[in-house]
Write an enzyme that holds these catalytic residues in place. Structure first.
Site, PDB file in Angstrom:
ATOM      1  N   GLU A   1       0.884  -1.177   0.000  1.00  0.00           N
ATOM      2  CA  GLU A   1       0.000   0.000   0.000  1.00  0.00           C
ATOM      3  C   GLU A   1       0.913   1.216   0.000  1.00  0.00           C
ATOM      4  O   GLU A   1       1.511   1.533   1.031  1.00  0.00           O
ATOM      5  CB  GLU A   1      -0.894   0.000   1.248  1.00  0.00           C
ATOM      6  CG  GLU A   1      -1.790  -1.207   1.398  1.00  0.00           C
ATOM      7  CD  GLU A   1      -2.926  -1.229   0.390  1.00  0.00           C
ATOM      8  OE1 GLU A   1      -3.104  -0.236  -0.346  1.00  0.00           O
ATOM      9  OE2 GLU A   1      -3.633  -2.247   0.337  1.00  0.00           O
TER      10      GLU A   1
ATOM     11  N   CYS B   1      -2.353   9.460   2.047  1.00  0.00           N
ATOM     12  CA  CYS B   1      -1.984   8.784   0.790  1.00  0.00           C
ATOM     13  C   CYS B   1      -3.043   9.013  -0.268  1.00  0.00           C
ATOM     14  O   CYS B   1      -2.734   9.114  -1.444  1.00  0.00           O
ATOM     15  CB  CYS B   1      -1.738   7.303   1.028  1.00  0.00           C
ATOM     16  SG  CYS B   1      -3.104   6.472   1.824  1.00  0.00           S
TER      17      CYS B   1
HETATM   18  P1  NAD Z   1       8.410   4.863   4.515  1.00  0.00           P
HETATM   19  O1  NAD Z   1       8.450   4.067   3.266  1.00  0.00           O
HETATM   20  O2  NAD Z   1       9.528   5.803   4.791  1.00  0.00           O
HETATM   21  O3  NAD Z   1       8.346   3.907   5.805  1.00  0.00           O
HETATM   22  C1  NAD Z   1       7.294   3.002   5.982  1.00  0.00           C
HETATM   23  C2  NAD Z   1       7.732   1.930   6.960  1.00  0.00           C
HETATM   24  O4  NAD Z   1       8.746   1.129   6.365  1.00  0.00           O
HETATM   25  C3  NAD Z   1       8.313   2.449   8.263  1.00  0.00           C
HETATM   26  O5  NAD Z   1       7.825   1.652   9.321  1.00  0.00           O
HETATM   27  C4  NAD Z   1       9.805   2.234   8.086  1.00  0.00           C
HETATM   28  O6  NAD Z   1      10.503   2.046   9.291  1.00  0.00           O
HETATM   29  C5  NAD Z   1       9.811   0.949   7.289  1.00  0.00           C
HETATM   30  N1  NAD Z   1      11.031   0.711   6.511  1.00  0.00           N
HETATM   31  C6  NAD Z   1      11.948   1.601   6.061  1.00  0.00           C
HETATM   32  N2  NAD Z   1      12.909   0.959   5.348  1.00  0.00           N
HETATM   33  C7  NAD Z   1      12.580  -0.356   5.350  1.00  0.00           C
HETATM   34  C8  NAD Z   1      13.170  -1.519   4.772  1.00  0.00           C
HETATM   35  N3  NAD Z   1      14.270  -1.456   4.040  1.00  0.00           N
HETATM   36  N4  NAD Z   1      12.556  -2.704   4.957  1.00  0.00           N
HETATM   37  C9  NAD Z   1      11.412  -2.778   5.673  1.00  0.00           C
HETATM   38  N5  NAD Z   1      10.806  -1.725   6.253  1.00  0.00           N
HETATM   39  C10 NAD Z   1      11.390  -0.523   6.087  1.00  0.00           C
HETATM   40  O7  NAD Z   1       6.999   5.605   4.499  1.00  0.00           O
HETATM   41  P2  NAD Z   1       6.470   6.685   5.533  1.00  0.00           P
HETATM   42  O8  NAD Z   1       7.221   7.957   5.272  1.00  0.00           O
HETATM   43  O9  NAD Z   1       6.451   6.115   6.897  1.00  0.00           O
HETATM   44  O10 NAD Z   1       4.945   6.853   5.080  1.00  0.00           O
HETATM   45  C11 NAD Z   1       4.534   7.788   4.123  1.00  0.00           C
HETATM   46  C12 NAD Z   1       4.223   7.068   2.822  1.00  0.00           C
HETATM   47  O11 NAD Z   1       3.243   6.071   3.053  1.00  0.00           O
HETATM   48  C13 NAD Z   1       3.622   7.991   1.772  1.00  0.00           C
HETATM   49  O12 NAD Z   1       4.180   7.691   0.510  1.00  0.00           O
HETATM   50  C14 NAD Z   1       2.153   7.602   1.794  1.00  0.00           C
HETATM   51  O13 NAD Z   1       1.477   7.874   0.585  1.00  0.00           O
HETATM   52  C15 NAD Z   1       2.228   6.149   2.079  1.00  0.00           C
HETATM   53  N6  NAD Z   1       0.963   5.649   2.628  1.00  0.00           N
HETATM   54  C16 NAD Z   1       0.213   4.800   1.875  1.00  0.00           C
HETATM   55  C17 NAD Z   1      -1.000   4.346   2.357  1.00  0.00           C
HETATM   56  C18 NAD Z   1      -1.848   3.398   1.547  1.00  0.00           C
HETATM   57  O14 NAD Z   1      -2.722   2.773   2.140  1.00  0.00           O
HETATM   58  N7  NAD Z   1      -1.646   3.261   0.248  1.00  0.00           N
HETATM   59  C19 NAD Z   1      -1.436   4.742   3.614  1.00  0.00           C
HETATM   60  C20 NAD Z   1      -0.664   5.610   4.348  1.00  0.00           C
HETATM   61  C21 NAD Z   1       0.548   6.052   3.851  1.00  0.00           C
END
Ligand code: NAD
Length: 504
Positions: free
Chosen positions: A244, A278
């Site tokens: 997502e 998002c």
């Molecule tokens: P991010 O990708 O920076 O981090 C998301 C999660 O992934 C965090 O818990 C982080 O610690 C973890 N992470 C980071 N590197 C990783 C790795 N190599 N392996 C596994 N996990 C890892 O995203 P964010 O800044 O926390 O969230 C914002 C983003 O999320 C925006 O792009 C937003 O659009 C998206 N989002 C999507 C939805 C949806 O349902 N489509 C909902 C909410 C947010």
């Protein structure tokens, strides 16, 4: 600067994360950073929990999930305050997040048995001696990785459905918002016990360790860039994932639209949660004839927004570096477009005032890439068809909205939009409808959470064909006769030779 770097500057040593209130920088809580060994231990515990959970059966799981829901609901304000403290969003927004989340948990708990019960499928005339059924079984342990913008609603869209489908869950929340995850796991222990829902806190490395651990499926919510890393790592063990990811949602306005309603939803969708949604509205395509009327209504509403103080309608940016992204997008947008409200001067550290820019070059950052801030671009188009074409012209495909009074035009646009969810005459109207599956296409991800599809997403499918009697024409034997094969040769054109009734 990566999120991990920022967090370390904001007070994370190798073994601890300290979260801070974005509003005033005050510390909120300290949480351990789990390493690979600790993550593996958590997953092993959840594996035991999964066994116990499966034994409870659908009715037992329903009862436990509803008991957990009640524990959460009775302390909803406390949870909302925690969400508000770590994200910076207004407490009322956080309370709404809790309510939306509980609606999904309730639906998942009450519908899992019905959706996932073994069902009979038609075996067909030739296979009259086969009783064919399809059943759904839990994967085992699901690793859930969450973002910070809706630290409860978003990951719970996976957690509720994964648990209801009979899985145990190990949840790694964002390093910016571990509080709600730990709180949820505590309520689980009170309501249920057993390591069926386990929270592991930490940063990206902890998330990576969870993907590499002995999990059977990964539900990832976050940026597209991280989703690609998660998918590559999961591929090592051929572990399936749900992704997502980000979006660049467009809101389309036809000439016959209710412009007051459209403007209201533009402002809510673009500025709510400081644009950190998002499925927030980042682009508006309005038919030329009503462009000026719509822009005036949007600006009138957006300029009234309160962005600081105790009655702020949205908070500061949760992720400090996000303000820099917003600044780059605003600066790029005003290079080609016209700032009709705010501009680069609206960015005061992490507090960003509403920015509305019109007539922006379609190639600019603010049109092509996720801004995740309170900036909306309004461009005019000749027709709703052109609006759809432009809406589809980004790498993302999460949500889209159409405003028109013409039901046929709305449904044609909904069909043509390349998005996982389309709302007509509202934005985000789907979020509370638990029966509606949610997810994206293209770089917004794949797989579905919520609804029956969300329950099936966290299930493996097992087909059973039970032979009820010996077949008159038995082809499943090494002793087929020439006569049998003669019959088969005659049957093929009879069964499949006619094209009538088929397309193409
Ligand atoms: P991010 O990708 O920076 O981090 C998301 C999660 O992934 C965090 O818990 C982080 O610690 C973890 N992470 C980071 N590197 C990783 C790795 N190599 N392996 C596994 N996990 C890892 O995203 P964010 O800044 O926390 O969230 C914002 C983003 O999320 C925006 O792009 C937003 O659009 C998206 N989002 C999507 C939805 C949806 O349902 N489509 C909902 C909410 C947010």
């Amino acid at each position: 600067m990566t999120l991990a770097d920022q967090t370390s500057q904001a007070g994370q040593d190798a073994r601890q994360i300290t979260t801070h209130r974005p509003v005033d920088g005050e510390p909120v809580g300290r949480y351990p950073v789990a390493d690979a060994a600790e993550v593996a231990t958590a997953v092993a515990g959840a594996r035991d929990g999964a066994r116990w959970w499966r034994e409870q059966g659908p009715a037992g799981r329903r009862a436990y999930l509803l008991r957990w829901k009640s524990r959460i609901a009775l302390r909803a304000r406390e949870l909302a305050d925690l969400i508000a403290a770590e994200t910076g969003k207004p407490a009322d927004d956080a309370l709404l997040e809790v309510m939306l989340t509980l609606g999904h948990l309730d639906w998942a708990a009450k519908n899992a048995a019905r959706v996932l019960r073994r069902r009979r499928v038609r075996a067909g005339l030739i296979n009259y001696n086969q009783h064919a059924t399809v059943g759904y079984e839990p994967y085992g342990v699901v690793g859930v990785i969450g973002p910070w913008n809706y630290p409860l609603y978003t990951p719970m869209g996976s957690i509720s459905y994964a648990l209801a489908a009979g899985n145990a869950v190990v949840f790694k929340p964002s390093e910016l918002t571990p509080g709600p995850a730990v709180w949820l796991a505590e309520r689980w222990q009170e309501a249920v016990g057993h390591d069926v829902l386990v929270a592991v806190t930490g940063d990206g490395a902890t998330g990576a360790a969870l993907v590499a651990a002995d999990v059977d499926k990964v539900a990832f919510t976050g940026s597209t860039a991280t989703a690609k890393k998660v998918m590559a790592a999961a591929a090592e063990r051929l572990v399936p994932i749900v992704a997502e990811c980000g979006g660049k949602d467009a809101l389309l306005v036809a000439a016959d639209a209710d412009l007051d309603a459209a403007a209201d939803f533009v402002v809510f969708g673009a500025m709510g949660n400081a644009g950190q949604t998002c499925v927030g509205v980042e682009r508006v395509y309005v038919v030329e004839a009503v462009r000026d009327d719509l822009v005036a209504r949007v600006v009138e509403r957006a300029q009234r927004l309160r962005t600081s103080g105790p009655d702020a309608q949205y908070g500061p940016m949760t992720l400090p570096a996000q303000a820099d992204v917003v600044r780059r997008h605003v600066e790029d947008a005003v290079r080609s477009g016209t700032a009709v409200l705010g501009g680069p001067e609206s960015i005061h550290g992490r507090v960003v005032g509403p920015v509305v820019v019109t007539d922006v070059d379609e190639r600019s950052l603010a049109v092509r890439h996720e801004t995740f801030g309170p900036l909306v671009v309004i461009n005019s188009v000749a027709s709703l068809d052109e609006a759809v074409e432009r809406a589809n012209a980004t790498p993302y495909g999460l949500g889209a909205a159409v405003f028109t009074k013409d039901a046929r035009a709305a449904s044609a646009a909904a069909d043509a939009l390349r998005a996982g969810v389309v709302t007509v005459n509202s934005v985000l109207g789907f979020a509370a409808v638990a029966a509606l599956p949610f997810g994206g296409v293209k770089e917004s991800g794949f797989g579905r959470i919520h609804g029956a599809d969300g329950l099936r997403e966290f299930s493996t499918v097992k087909s059973v064909a039970r032979q009820t009697r010996k077949a008159a024409l038995n082809l499943l034997t090494m002793d087929r006769t020439e006569k049998d094969m003669h019959l088969v040769a005659r049957m093929i054109p009879l069964l499949h030779g006619r094209s009538k009734g088929t397309r193409g």
